[in-house]
Design a protein around this motif. Structure first.
Motif, short mmCIF file in Angstrom:
data_model
loop_
_atom_site.label_atom_id
_atom_site.label_comp_id
_atom_site.label_asym_id
_atom_site.label_seq_id
_atom_site.Cartn_x
_atom_site.Cartn_y
_atom_site.Cartn_z
N ILE A 137 0.90 -1.20 -0.05
CA ILE A 137 -0.25 -0.14 0.04
C ILE A 137 0.82 1.27 -0.05
O ILE A 137 0.70 1.87 -0.84
CB ILE A 137 -0.94 -0.32 1.11
CG1 ILE A 137 -1.91 -1.04 1.06
CG2 ILE A 137 -1.58 1.37 1.52
CD1 ILE A 137 -2.82 -1.34 2.17
N SER A 138 1.92 1.47 1.09
CA SER A 138 2.49 2.69 1.07
C SER A 138 3.38 2.82 -0.30
O SER A 138 3.65 3.82 -0.68
CB SER A 138 3.12 2.58 2.35
OG SER A 138 3.92 3.86 2.54
N PRO A 139 4.14 1.82 -0.65
CA PRO A 139 5.19 2.09 -1.55
C PRO A 139 4.40 2.49 -2.92
O PRO A 139 4.74 3.39 -3.59
CB PRO A 139 5.76 0.72 -1.86
CG PRO A 139 5.58 0.02 -0.57
CD PRO A 139 4.31 0.29 0.16
N LEU A 140 3.13 2.03 -3.21
CA LEU A 140 2.26 2.34 -4.43
C LEU A 140 1.77 4.01 -4.25
O LEU A 140 1.92 4.62 -5.08
CB LEU A 140 0.93 1.48 -4.36
CG LEU A 140 1.42 -0.05 -5.08
CD1 LEU A 140 0.18 -0.90 -4.97
CD2 LEU A 140 2.01 0.11 -6.78
N VAL A 141 1.38 4.06 -3.14
CA VAL A 141 1.01 5.48 -2.89
C VAL A 141 2.12 6.51 -2.89
O VAL A 141 1.76 7.44 -3.54
CB VAL A 141 0.24 5.79 -1.43
CG1 VAL A 141 -0.11 7.08 -1.14
CG2 VAL A 141 -0.98 4.99 -1.33
#
Length: 998
Positions: free
Chosen positions: A786-790
């Motif tokens: 989630i965080s890497p994509l965002v």
């Protein structure tokens, strides 16, 4: 005694030298009027100005003692030399003296009968007609401000520049502090304050008597000289102004404070105490929440407050929840707490646990939970009530659901019915036990313990004053909007812990208002909790900087050793606490064990036959699929095709183009069928929805098909996929997300026109770029991805294949220009920053928007959504008669609607519950005037009266027997199943540039 002395003696405290709460007043001072029977319901009665001043001061004292949260009192008192004792004196004095501007010729001349009596007492003045428009230069709030400032300087020797911070409180008590221009204009017209000639001295004498009486009443006579050296912070000025407004409103109610002089007899302290007590008991405002210290472990706290699964060692709380409790206990209580964790991780429970801890530590008297939409607010309301029922509440507490359609929420409507009644003073005989010190009040009957929709707190401008509130995020954004009675809104939020959910979901326009609101909340020392599953690091930094000050640079984690997961930008889940002065804590809890999911992300062509074939194959063994489309017209188009394939009974649509009551019923149905428990979960079903399902809605599906959207929203939608443990059909045991609404053959791939109109090319292209490895076969591992994509999608680094870079650069530049335009538009009505201590609030709301509330017009001020129109939908039968829509619930369907006089209350409420926001194709700048003109042709005079508040002033959309009509050439059709459909004049569905999201 003269006849004049008789009138003001026997009825209003005796002749010369007789007792009043403001001291021994002259006949002229007692002749000044404060309230008259404008409504004609009190047989022409009137209330002396001294009486209203004393009542207002007494109410303010009681509000300070029994109603204001500790945090509000501390904020007001912080800069005063004698602390809270001075704070109480300031509030009482400001409330008592706020209407001194009524003791001026410009005000008193308005009621000629009363003005004649004042002239007889020596207070000469012109008539209102003779003053003409000059009277507008001296509204009584501004007049009072000048009189107070002059009196402080003349009587107590305080420098004129230091009196403004106190006088402006009276100046702003009608909702808007005076502007510099208005202030200077009145300074040039002393005749409007004192009249001319010999009468000037009489007017000045009366003003001086009343002001000195207020000072004695509040105990500030010996304090004002010391206060002259104080630099009162602007937040304290705002809060005192708001308390004065509340005191004035309460004291102005003849039901609570009757005009009959018998209600303050016997003249003296006992009569005054009984008059106040009768009103206070009748008002019966619940005391603020005073949260006790939440002791014990995080597991103990969660076990006591929430229905949690248990393990042999106790309640099975998640690491994010345990760390949220720890950080809330260790951080500065007046701080910002940001909780970032995956969807379904229990962030709401973590936030409520933090609320209890921070309220206990900060003295906050309640909480506000703000969510993106009305639907998500409705879903949160019963969850808040359940939490409150597990709190150790001491006595009754006020609660509110605050958004424009709250009255149509079943839970809130039930609370309104249970708490119905009138607000009026109790009989004086019930207060016979009260002595001069107020002793005996413990015998007063109070409402029972529990949660109440308090009658007095139901009006729009008062509702947020309830201790516990759930509403849309607009309630927070309005705190950054220059609007009338903003001080009252600031009082409401300043006494609470504020929770804002889905904080990633707000665009650049809304974010300017949110950031400014956070800056003011920090100045009030309000604890704030922000929740998100998909927050970009840059936005996190901007939010913490808005609250705590400093730059938006993301600093390394401030607590705990490195765990090998990289810097704060990449950490996930992540908890961040920050507060003014540079303090900061971070925690990096692990994701909950057993919640890891590998999602297969696949391309799907934008073809309805292909969509049907794909779903038929996937649902061959049963299952529940969610199809998310970015525009309402794409929702309806897909639903039509899928119904033809799967049957009407197996396809449901959800979007915002339903009337309010249908929308509420639809949201409830979704939660009941597809929620955690899913007691009525169907064996096979397809929900085709717009963005209404992507935020704060606890629903769980076996398969997801979604239009391409910004990556954080794609992840939010994936959060509705395999959300809760359950047995799934064999073909759907592995989580799959199919991305559609894209021309996959274009280079770079291009989203559907409606999606591009809603989100723009920049966000969509970067979303596609970061998802590309997963579309090419790499499983999407949640929550780790989630965080890497965002961060990748919203960062500055290049993403995507080389062949896409030119298109990405062009889209980025266009996006930056639009951001700048959006932020500039937001600045038009943006509240200014907190100014230096002692800076008066003159001009604080200059060039504001007037009133603002959770209506389409009000929301448009803090959302960059353009103008929209809300209509009330009714049906006309062949015989010309009107009725409510036939399928409405609770017996509201098919009710007859007269047009020559107001409908019965039940029918009127049913019509009000049939509110519908028209699509943009009917509301854009080139169409809205024509739309309004055509709608106004169906105005019903019998509805445009004050006895019909539900319908007066509203636009009405009248459908025929087939629930159709034409409007500006478009064909409109409405039904319970699909909501509103709009067809162009050529018969085609509206699917062009004016396509609506949601």
């Amino acid at each position: 005694m003269s006849a004049l002395g008789d009138e003001f003696g026997d009825a209003f405290g005796g002749g010369e030298g007789r007792w009043t709460p403001l001291g021994t007043l002259s006949v002229a001072a007692r002749a000044a009027w404060g309230k008259t029977d404008q409504a004609g319901t009190l047989n022409g009665a009137w209330l002396p100005l001294w009486r209203h001043m004393a009542d207002s001061g007494a109410v303010a004292g009681r509000l300070w003692d029994e109603w204001l949260p500790d945090s509000i009192r501390a904020c007001i008192a912080a800069a005063l030399p004698d602390g809270e004792a001075d704070g109480r004196r300031l509030v009482v004095w400001s409330a008592a003296s706020h209407d001194i501007g009524k003791a001026t010729p410009a005000f008193a001349c308005q009621v000629e009968d009363r003005a004649g009596h004042m002239r007889d007492a020596g207070l000469r003045m012109l008539t209102a007609k003779e003053y003409g428009d000059d009277r507008k230069l001296a509204p009584h709030g501004l007049a009072g401000q000048l009189l107070i400032e002059q009196w402080i300087t003349e009587r107590h020797g305080v420098a004129a520049r230091n009196t403004l911070q106190f006088g402006v409180i009276a100046g702003g008590h009608h909702g808007t502090p005076p502007t510099h221009e208005a202030y200077e204009a009145l300074e040039q017209r002393p005749d409007l304050l004192h009249h001319r000639g010999d009468a000037r001295a009489v007017w000045q004498g009366v003003q001086r008597e009343l002001l000195e009486g207020c000072a004695e009443l509040a105990g500030v006579t010996d304090r004002l000289r010391n206060w002259g050296r104080v630099r009162l912070p602007q937040p304290a000025q705002v809060l005192v102004t708001a308390v004065v407004i509340v005191s004035d409103w309460i004291a102005s109610s003849p039901e609570l404070f009757p005009y009959d002089s018998a209600s303050w007899q016997p003249a003296g302290e006992v009569g005054e105490a009984r008059r106040l007590e009768a009103a206070w008991r009748g008002l019966d405002l619940p005391a603020p929440w005073r949260a006790p210290e939440a002791k014990g472990s995080a597991a103990d706290l969660f076990g006591a407050r929430f229905s949690f699964p248990t393990s042999p060692g106790g309640p099975a709380i998640r690491p994010v929840q345990a760390e949220s409790v720890r950080v809330a206990r260790e951080m500065e209580p007046a701080g910002l707490l940001v909780i970032e964790a995956p969807m379904g991780e229990g962030k709401t429970e973590a936030a409520l646990a933090a609320v209890e801890i921070l309220a206990s530590r900060s003295g906050a008297g309640g909480c506000l939970v703000a969510l993106p939409t009305r639907a998500t607010s409705d879903a949160m309301f019963p969850r808040l009530l359940e939490w409150l029922q597990h709190l150790p509440l001491d006595g009754p507490q006020s609660v509110v659901l605050t958004h424009g359609k709250a009255a149509f929420n079943d839970t809130w409507a039930g609370m309104l019915r249970q708490s119905s009644g009138t607000v009026a003073a109790v009989e004086m005989e019930a207060c016979d036990e009260i002595d001069t010190s107020g002793h005996g009040r413990a015998q007063a009957r109070r409402r029972p313990a529990g949660l109440h929709a308090h009658q007095w707190l139901r009006a729009k401008k008062k509702s947020l004053l309830a201790s516990f509130a759930v509403g849309t995020v607009d309630q927070v954004l309005f705190a950054g909007l220059k609007s009338r009675h903003l001080a009252l809104r600031h009082l409401a939020v300043a006494g609470k812990v504020v929770v804002i959910d889905e904080v990633h979901a707000y665009d650049a326009y809304m974010s300017r208002y949110l950031d400014r609101a956070l800056a003011w909340l920090a100045a009030y020392r309000v604890p704030v909790v922000l929740l998100s599953a998909t927050l970009p690091a840059g936005r996190r930094a901007a939010l913490t900087a808005a609250y705590a000050g400093g730059t938006t640079h993301v600093v390394p984690a401030g607590a705990g050793a490195s765990d090998g997961r990289g810097g704060e930008e990449a950490a996930y889940p992540l908890i961040t606490a920050a507060w003014p002065g540079g303090g900061r804590l971070t925690a990096r809890p692990a994701a909950a064990a057993g919640r890891e999911t590998a999602v297969a992300v696949e391309r799907l062509g934008d073809d309805l036959d292909l969509l049907g074939d794909t779903l038929a194959d996937a649902l061959a063994d049963g299952g529940c699929a969610l199809v998310v489309r970015n525009t309402v017209d794409r929702v309806l188009e897909a639903a039509d095709a899928l119904r033809a394939r799967f049957g009407d009974e197996n396809v449901t649509v959800a979007h915002s183009r339903f009337v309010a009551s249908d929308r509420a019923a639809r949201d409830t149905g979704l939660r009941e069928r597809f929620g955690r428990d899913g007691a009525t979960r169907p064996g096979l079903h397809i929900v085709v929805a717009s963005q209404v399902v992507e935020q704060s809605l606890d629903v769980d599906f076996d398969l997801l098909v979604t239009d391409l959207a910004p990556v954080d929203l794609v992840l939010q939608r994936i959060g509705r996929l395999h959300r809760h443990p359950r047995t799934r059909p064999p073909r759907l045991r592995a989580a799959r997300c199919l991305i559609t609404g894209v021309d996959w053959d274009a280079l770079p791939p291009q989203a559907a026109p409606g999606s591009r109109a809603v989100y723009g090319d920049h966000a969509l292209l970067r979303s596609l770029a970061v998802l590309l490895p997963h579309l090419d076969g790499e499983p999407l591992a949640l929550p780790d991805a989630i965080s890497p994509l965002v961060q990748a999608a919203y960062g500055d680094e290049a993403v995507g294949p080389g062949a896409w870079q030119e298109a990405l650069a062009t889209a980025r530049e266009r996006h930056r220009r639009e951001l700048a335009r959006s932020e500039e538009r937001a600045g038009a009505y943006l509240l200014g920053p907190v100014k230096s201590h002692g800076r008066p609030l003159l001009g604080w709301l200059a060039a504001g928007v007037g009133d603002a509330d959770d209506s389409p017009t009000g929301r448009a001020q803090v959302r960059d959504s353009g103008e929209n129109l809300e209509v009330l939908v009714v049906q006309r039968l062949a015989d010309g008669s009107l009725r409510t829509l036939p399928w409405l619930r609770r017996g509201d369907g098919g009710l007859s609607l007269p047009t020559d006089f107001p409908p019965p209350v039940k029918a009127a409420k049913a019509v009000a519950g049939s509110a519908l926001t028209l699509p943009r194709v009917l509301c854009h700048p080139g169409a809205i005037d024509r739309t309004i003109q055509e709608l106004e042709q169906e105005a019903f005079p019998g509805w445009q009266v004050k006895e019909c508040p539900w319908l007066a002033g509203e636009l009405v959309l009248v459908l025929d027997e087939d629930c159709q009509t034409r409007l500006t050439g478009f064909q409109l059709k409405y039904d319970e199943k699909d909501g509103l459909r709009v067809a162009r004049p050529d018969g085609s569905e509206d699917d062009g540039e004016n396509t609506d999201a949601y």
